[in-house]
Design an enzyme around this catalytic site. Structure first.
Site, mmCIF file in Angstrom:
data_model
loop_
_atom_site.group_PDB
_atom_site.id
_atom_site.type_symbol
_atom_site.label_atom_id
_atom_site.label_comp_id
_atom_site.label_asym_id
_atom_site.label_seq_id
_atom_site.Cartn_x
_atom_site.Cartn_y
_atom_site.Cartn_z
ATOM 1 N N GLU A 81 0.820 -1.205 0.000
ATOM 2 C CA GLU A 81 0.000 0.000 0.000
ATOM 3 C C GLU A 81 0.864 1.269 0.000
ATOM 4 O O GLU A 81 0.595 2.192 -0.744
ATOM 5 C CB GLU A 81 -0.908 -0.031 1.242
ATOM 6 C CG GLU A 81 -1.888 1.108 1.326
ATOM 7 C CD GLU A 81 -3.109 0.890 0.445
ATOM 8 O OE1 GLU A 81 -3.072 -0.018 -0.390
ATOM 9 O OE2 GLU A 81 -4.076 1.641 0.602
ATOM 10 N N ASP A 82 1.899 1.287 0.822
ATOM 11 C CA ASP A 82 2.621 2.546 1.046
ATOM 12 C C ASP A 82 4.003 2.639 0.416
ATOM 13 O O ASP A 82 4.605 3.700 0.419
ATOM 14 C CB ASP A 82 2.773 2.791 2.562
ATOM 15 C CG ASP A 82 1.412 2.911 3.238
ATOM 16 O OD1 ASP A 82 0.449 3.278 2.543
ATOM 17 O OD2 ASP A 82 1.323 2.631 4.447
#
Ligand code: MN
Length: 730
Positions: A81-82
């Site tokens: 996700e990051d």
């Protein structure tokens, strides 16, 4: 609410306390360093490096003694996700199993329950459980949420409230369901702190004020009990225990009690070795102190639905104060604190084992066993947790994260109709998880579905065969009904034009014969109920213009008037069974006029039946159905008869016999069916055979003709429990 700073050493110590295999430890080390590197330079709202969060999540997981895969998933839960790590890269390093956990955790994080109307905590919980499929996903998600709650102070106040509310309503109950008491309690207290800060501080203060006094009392009691147990040579560990603030407040609110009145504020826990030890300890305590009636709970014999086992009792101490005592084995204590996770660990007897999906399923079988000999609680637990996790509905998402729940077996068309009827109608394609798929593709939980539409596109009739939801089915049907009606309406003009053109071609006066009233006379004959249907049949060429024009001309103006007169006469005549005259029997005999013609009441022929005449002595001709058994003997007096070319306007009486299994509302259903086809019922007689519970109904109906009757009979045969329907002969 300050957190102790977590070091790498603490994390490693925790891991090594139960994971011994070298390769498992190496994998965790690799994931630890990888995550640390990937999150380098990222910071949380608190200003701390992002990796602090990652390490905390993995540490909480380690406290639950989960397997190495789950620890790795915890360490890696935010890298996709990051940190722009691709799925391919992830899988090539850590394999499919860990990837699947991380992917599900990410997906759950992206769920949106944007508007209040859509947000229902119970629903949210269900969706979460179903999306997780693998309980390890929920464990990671819970630890993630726990650390986020611990660091919530850095968020804006509205966001704090929203996240706390969601945590209290969704995540804390899930933790409770899974028996994760420690996590549940901490989550609840954190939520309490943010949702009702004033109350939180008030109770915290009350607890604090009483603390030293209480500690003194509890310690005295612990000493007394310790002496007792040592005397009897029982193994034990004993300590005082404090209730968490949220549950104190809940008790005060629910039971309307003051702080001082809450019985189990002074609580002591005794951990021993065996189940038998538990009962022995209970026995000695009850023999020494006065137990309060009704407060003994044996959760060992009857575990709570989240697998919690323990003995609870409440006693009056030597000082006159009231103490709650919990007695349990080491294993029971682990289950009480770590729930589901601890149970596996103990069962496998091997802390190095992964919590594999297989094991989870096996675990559920174990749960099933306690469902059978157990109360509603257990079966509710089964239904909600296991049912939701493994089958119930499928939960799919729009690309924006809106959750759409559908019955199992649904496809993108069902999905499209659930978004909006117009979206359904104009669907041309579907992209599921980024790939174009056929519309018949069965959707799975977690699928991200994007519907392609084209505003000029319309539904296909084939969809009716593949959609799963009744909603979609009805909307598609409605669309085609509406379309047919519209088509009929536009085709009426075509029909009219075709009829007029053919009249001109045949030299028939359009002015005179293209007359609505005259045309209406033909509807019955051609079996078209309305003008619309009549013209539609012509336009569709199921009715030829030539046959229409022929009939129209034959009727002629004069005959029509006579017909009208006939109708009026008929209406005025009594409806009782007056003998049918020649003119109204609807039957002619070739070459014979002025003879009385009656329809035989025995077989009651109706227009369209095959018929035969019987010359009576002095009563004219009786017309029977050709297969009437009453005429077979007298062959010499039979005469050939036929129905008038134009059907008479009056109705015919028909006798039918219905044979059925008897049941409630049978007659009502029969009558409803008959009235749907606009037939009057002149008499009914129903008799029930009590021995085999069958019913025989004799009915006299007033019908238009044999086709009308056949339609009614065919539909009566479809009525539930009807066995046969036949024409009756008296
Ligand atoms: Mn996170």
């Amino acid at each position: 609410m300050k957190n102790v700073e977590l070091t790498k050493e603490m994390f490693e110590e925790q891991i090594k306390s139960y994971i011994k295999k070298e390769d498992s430890l190496a994998l965790i080390e690799k994931a630890y360093n990888y995550a640390k590197e990937k999150h380098e330079g990222q910071f949380r709202k608190s200003g701390e490096p992002y990796f602090v969060h990652i390490q905390a999540v993995a540490y909480e997981l380690a406290k639950l003694h989960v397997g190495p895969s789950t620890i790795c998933a915890g360490l890696l839960h935010d890298v996709i996700e990051d940190c722009d790590v691709t799925g391919e890269e992830f899988i090539s390093i850590y394999g499919m199993e860990i990837y699947m956990i991380v992917e599900a955790v990410t997906k759950i994080g992206n769920l949106k329950f944007a508007d209040e109307k859509e947000y229902q905590a119970a629903n949210h919980r269900k969706i979460l459980m179903a999306m997780a499929k693998d309980i390890r996903v929920i464990l990671v998600k819970l630890c993630d949420r726990l650390h986020n709650m611990r660091t919530l102070e850095f968020m804006r106040p509205e966001k704090q409230k929203r996240i706390a509310k969601e945590t209290l309503e969704v995540y804390a109950p899930i933790a409770h369901r899974l028996g994760l008491a420690e996590i549940k309690n901490e989550l609840e207290d954190l939520c309490f702190y943010y949702l009702d800060n004033e109350k939180y501080r008030e109770i915290a203060k009350l607890v604090e004020n009483k603390k030293s006094e209480r500690d003194l009392q509890v310690n005295q009691m612990i000493d007394d009990i310790s002496k007792l147990l040592t005397e009897h040579n029982l193994p034990y560990r004993i300590f005082g225990r404090s209730k968490h603030l949220y549950s104190i407040n809940k008790k005060m609110v629910q039971k309307g009690k003051r702080f001082e009145e809450i019985l189990d504020l002074l609580a002591i826990r005794i951990i021993t070795q065996t189940e038998l030890n538990c009962y022995e300890i209970l026995g000695y305590i009850h023999a020494t102190y006065r137990p309060i009636p009704g407060r003994l709970k044996d959760y060992i014999a009857v575990p709570k639905m989240n697998m919690y086992r323990s003995l609870h009792t409440t006693i009056v101490g030597n000082d006159g104060r009231i103490y709650e005592i919990q007695i349990r084995t080491e294993e029971m204590d682990q289950v009480a604190e770590k729930g589901v996770a601890a149970h596996w660990a103990y069962k496998e007897g091997n802390y190095d084992s992964h919590l594999e999906q297989k094991e989870i399923v096996k675990e559920l079988d174990w749960l099933k066993a306690f469902k059978e000999d157990e109360l509603d609680n257990a079966s509710n637990y089964m239904d909600t947790v296991i049912g939701d996790v493994f089958n119930a509905n499928v939960y799919c998402m729009t690309p924006k994260g809106r959750v759409i729940d559908l019955p199992v077996g649904s496809n993108p068309i069902d999905f499209a109709y659930r978004i909006h009827t117009e979206v359904g109608h104009t669907t041309v394609g579907a992209i599921v998880n980024g790939a174009l798929v056929p519309l018949s593709t069965v959707l799975k939980t977690g699928d991200v579905v994007e519907i392609r539409t084209n505003k000029n596109s319309t539904p296909s009739e084939d969809w009716l065969k593949i959609v799963k939801t009744t909603g979609a089915k009805n909307k598609i049907r409605l669309y085609f009904q509406k379309k047919e009606q519209e088509e009929k309406e536009t085709l009426v003009k075509t029909g009219e034009e075709m009829l007029k053109q053919d009249m001109i071609k045949r030299g028939v006066d359009v002015e005179e014969y293209f007359d609505k009233e005259k045309l209406e006379k033909l509807f019955n004959f051609f079996r078209t109920p309305t003008y619309l249907d009549f013209m539609y049949s012509i336009a569709k060429k199921s009715l030829s213009t030539s046959s229409v024009i022929e009939k129209l001309v034959k009727l002629g103006k004069k005959e029509l008037d006579e017909d009208l007169l006939q109708q009026i006469v008929e209406k005025n005549k009594s409806k009782s069974k007056a003998a049918h005259e020649t003119s109204k029997s609807g039957v002619t005999v070739k070459g014979i006029t002025g003879m009385k013609i009656n329809l035989a009441p025995c077989c009651a022929p109706i227009y369209g039946d095959e018929i035969i005449g019987y010359v009576t002595k002095g009563q004219g001709i009786k017309v029977h159905r050709a297969d009437c058994p009453n005429i077979l003997k007298e062959k010499s007096r039979l005469i050939s008869v036929e129905w008038d070319e134009i059907k008479p306007e009056h109705k015919f009486e028909a006798n039918i016999k219905i044979f059925s299994k008897d049941r409630a509302y049978l007659l009502t259903d029969l009558i409803t069916c008959i009235s749907q086809f606009k037939a009057n019922m002149l008499s009914v007689n129903i008799s029930v055979n009590q021995e085999d519970l069958t019913a025989t109904a004799s009915l006299t109906l007033s019908v238009n003709d044999v086709e009308h009757l056949n339609t009614i009979m065919a539909n009566l045969r479809k009525v539930n429990s009807v066995i046969s329907v036949e024409r009756a002969v008296k």
